[in-house]
Design an enzyme around this catalytic site. Structure first.
Site, PDB file in Angstrom:
ATOM      1  CD  GLU A  73      -2.909   1.181   2.353  1.00 49.47           C
ATOM      2  OE1 GLU A  73      -3.026   0.148   3.059  1.00 49.47           O
ATOM      3  OE2 GLU A  73      -3.686   2.150   2.421  1.00 49.47           O
ATOM      4  CG  ASN A 100      -8.027   2.509   5.192  1.00 52.28           C
ATOM      5  OD1 ASN A 100      -8.792   1.620   4.848  1.00 52.28           O
ATOM      6  ND2 ASN A 100      -7.699   2.707   6.464  1.00 52.28           N
ATOM      7  CG  ASN A 131      -9.406  -1.099   1.355  1.00 57.63           C
ATOM      8  OD1 ASN A 131      -9.015  -2.252   1.512  1.00 57.63           O
ATOM      9  ND2 ASN A 131      -9.314  -0.175   2.309  1.00 57.63           N
ATOM     10  CD  GLU A 132     -10.407  -2.366   5.788  1.00 55.88           C
ATOM     11  OE1 GLU A 132     -10.354  -1.261   6.353  1.00 55.88           O
ATOM     12  OE2 GLU A 132      -9.750  -3.353   6.176  1.00 55.88           O
ATOM     13  CE1 TYR A 150      -3.920  -6.110   8.984  1.00 56.72           C
ATOM     14  CE2 TYR A 150      -6.097  -5.110   8.784  1.00 56.72           C
ATOM     15  CZ  TYR A 150      -4.846  -5.396   8.251  1.00 56.72           C
ATOM     16  OH  TYR A 150      -4.525  -4.979   6.976  1.00 56.72           O
ATOM     17  CD  GLU A 193      -6.281  -4.503   4.151  1.00 56.62           C
ATOM     18  OE1 GLU A 193      -6.137  -4.161   5.351  1.00 56.62           O
ATOM     19  OE2 GLU A 193      -6.693  -3.741   3.260  1.00 56.62           O
ATOM     20  CD  GLN A 235       0.177  -2.048   4.218  1.00 60.94           C
ATOM     21  OE1 GLN A 235       1.145  -1.426   3.790  1.00 60.94           O
ATOM     22  NE2 GLN A 235      -0.986  -1.442   4.471  1.00 60.94           N
TER      23      GLN A 235
HETATM   24  O1  AHR Z   1      -3.247  -2.549   6.188  1.00 57.45           O
HETATM   25  C1  AHR Z   1      -3.520  -1.367   6.877  1.00 57.45           C
HETATM   26  C2  AHR Z   1      -4.931  -0.853   6.667  1.00 57.45           C
HETATM   27  O2  AHR Z   1      -5.818  -1.720   7.321  1.00 57.45           O
HETATM   28  C3  AHR Z   1      -5.452  -0.807   5.254  1.00 57.45           C
HETATM   29  O3  AHR Z   1      -5.133   0.368   4.589  1.00 57.45           O
HETATM   30  C4  AHR Z   1      -6.931  -0.905   5.441  1.00 57.45           C
HETATM   31  O4  AHR Z   1      -7.576  -1.501   4.344  1.00 57.45           O
HETATM   32  C5  AHR Z   1      -7.097  -1.673   6.736  1.00 57.45           C
HETATM   33  O5  AHR Z   1      -7.993  -1.072   7.592  1.00 57.45           O
END
Ligand code: AHR
Length: 512
Positions: free
Chosen positions: A27, A72, A172-173, A244, A292, A355
């Site tokens: 990213e 993001n 994305n999201e 996450y 992700e 990432q």
């Molecule tokens: O990977 C970090 C961020 O986490 C990304 O930009 C977003 O898609 C997610 O919230």
């Protein structure tokens, strides 16, 4: 000592290992691109500015497909800003990460870098501030052979041949209120459907990923997927999942069991997608793209690289953002998350660890300095290397431990593959036990084990503890070392895993 008995059977397979499971993510965020993969002037950079020391580690990591350019970031990004002569590219404010984006690196650079890395491209489009028109235009620019304004512009900008990007993310999201251009499921479902149609008119061969939920804890989780897929089921091939995990103080037990949530999340999305399939009388299946996932310490830190602090420091180029330093515990958790993805490889066809470099990443690099492997690099690299052929359906009978979030959880977590071509069975095993070693016994039905080809373990290093990390000064403190005592003969494998460890055991087998 805890005990686990695992049974695998040559005839009980769930499908081919999707190689796209070993994906990663670049990213425009923090120092992932700038001073991560790209740093003109670095002693190891080639004429393109691509850091060869980082590239070497990317190849060793074995990432197969890389999502780009966000995240993001993409929800406020104009892809046109990153193409054409560099001196004409605009400097922009990136609101997502409060960063000055120079656009020195863009689509052409990423294509060239991916070719050097040997990785497939997964391109995300902006459905935050932009829409159908920009969506079809980037596909034409990237994939149309020539003879149109945009494809000829690509040629003028240095790439006569199409990039031929197959895999595209529709935003994305978009379920997240933090997202630039956040939408309701209705709004997004319709936009994704129309963007997908327009993109496919340009290139019918592309594969498309619709945004699912940003985590299983989102208040809209479940309903979001249902609404989005009700609109876009026929137009998309995959629905995304993001997750996450982090250790909350005093609750390492729940953290170690994070993969229980991954299993739940995946199985719930499969159920939802299949319910929409049934209701809509659709023939095809929509598969899952876990694009992700990782350990990320989002709460409880107040360091300079936290997004709130970065924003306070004002607009800067590539500031440090979320450069988490991963310890032994994190590596064991990452091993179990990979296990969960592999165990669901019949439906999870793509996964991207987030990432690749510096930003919550397996690889760290310093500006003008070295690059090195974090602890979490190791389970990923070994699984990417050895998980080939068929995924085996396992029966696991493990001692359990109790934790606050998930209750009783297996101490031993495992996934396994069988590569018929090479005659190899690979097992990826984690011991979540903090104090106790685990005695692991594997019954190999349908196989005769000839020998252990490789047995390696990641554990707490001598003199260290579960918080030990790799650092610039001590880059190899946590790594893989031989797992002593793993023995296989006939239809049995036995091994003892140290407390809090992740191990890989590869066997040479013949069918019986
Ligand atoms: O990977 C970090 C961020 O986490 C990304 O930009 C977003 O898609 C997610 O919230």
């Amino acid at each position: 000592m805890s005990r686990a008995r695992i049974t695998l059977d040559r005839d009980f397979t769930i499908g081919e290992v999707p190689r796209r499971l070993f994906g990663s993510f670049v990213e425009h965020m923090g120092r992932c691109v700038y001073t991560g993969i790209y740093e003109p002037g670095h002693p190891e950079a080639d004429e393109n500015g691509f850091r060869q020391d980082v590239l070497k580690l990317v190849k060793e990591l074995g990432a197969t497909v890389i999502r780009y350019p966000g995240g993001n970031f993409v929800s406020g990004y104009n892809w046109e800003d990153g193409v054409g002569p560099r001196e004409n590219r605009p400097r922009r404010l990136d609101g997502a990460w409060h960063t000055l984006e120079t656009n020195a690196f863009g689509l052409h650079e990423f294509v060239d870098w991916s070719r050097q890395a040997g990785t497939e491209i997964m391109e995300a489009i902006n459905l935050g501030t932009r829409g159908v028109d920009a969506a079809r235009e980037i596909v034409e620019y990237a994939n149309h052979p020539g003879g149109t304004y945009l494809s000829d512009l690509r040629a003028k900008n240095g790439h006569k041949d199409p990039f031929d990007i197959k895999l595209w993310c529709l935003g994305n999201e978009m379920d997240g209120p933090w997202q630039i251009g956040h939408k309701t499921a209705e709004e997004y479902g319709r936009l994704a459907q129309e963007a997908a149609k327009a993109m496919r008119f340009v290139d019918p061969d592309i594969e498309l990923v619709a945004c699912g939920s940003s985590s299983s804890a989102m208040p809209t989780f479940g309903a979001w997927e249902q609404t989005v897929l009700t609109h876009a089921y026929e137009e998309v091939d995959y629905v995304s999942l993001h997750a996450y995990y982090q250790e909350h103080e005093g609750d390492v037990g729940s953290f170690l069991a994070s993969a229980v949530d991954t299993d739940y999340f995946i199985e719930s999305v499969i159920a939802t997608a299949d319910a929409v399939r049934a209701k809509g009388k659709h023939k095809k299946h929509v598969n899952l793209s876990f694009d992700e996932w990782n350990v990320w310490y989002q709460r409880g830190l107040d360091t300079e690289d936290q997004p709130s602090q970065v924003a306070k420091a004002g607009w800067r180029e590539h500031p440090r953002v979320i450069e988490d330093k991963y310890n032994v515990t994190d590596a064991v958790v990452v091993g179990t998350l990979l296990n969960s993805l592999l165990r669901h490889g019949d439906r999870v066809k793509i996964a991207n660890q987030a990432q690749l470099v510096n930003v919550i990443a397996p690889i760290l690099s310093e500006e003008n300095g070295p690059a090195w492997r974090q602890t979490i690099f190791h389970p990923f690299a070994r699984m990417a290397e050895l998980a080939k052929g068929q995924i085996l359906r396992l029966s696991v009978d493990s001692d359990k431990y109790e934790n606050t979030r998930f209750g009783d959880t297996d101490l031993v977590d495992v996934s396994a593959t069988w590569n018929e071509e090479t005659g190899r069975v690979a097992l990826f095993v984690a011991n979540r036990g903090l104090e106790e070693a685990a005695d692991v016994e594997v019954a190999l039905r349908g196989f005769d084990a000839r020998r252990v080809l490789r047995a390696e373990v990641l554990e707490i290093p001598e003199g260290g503890n579960r918080f030990t990390v790799n650092s610039q000064g001590n880059p190899d403190q946590v790594g893989l070392k031989p797992l002593e005592g793993a023995k296989a003969s006939g239809s049995e494998l036995r091994a003892t895993l140290p407390a809090l460890s992740w191990a890989v055991i590869e066997l040479d087998v013949v069918k019986n």
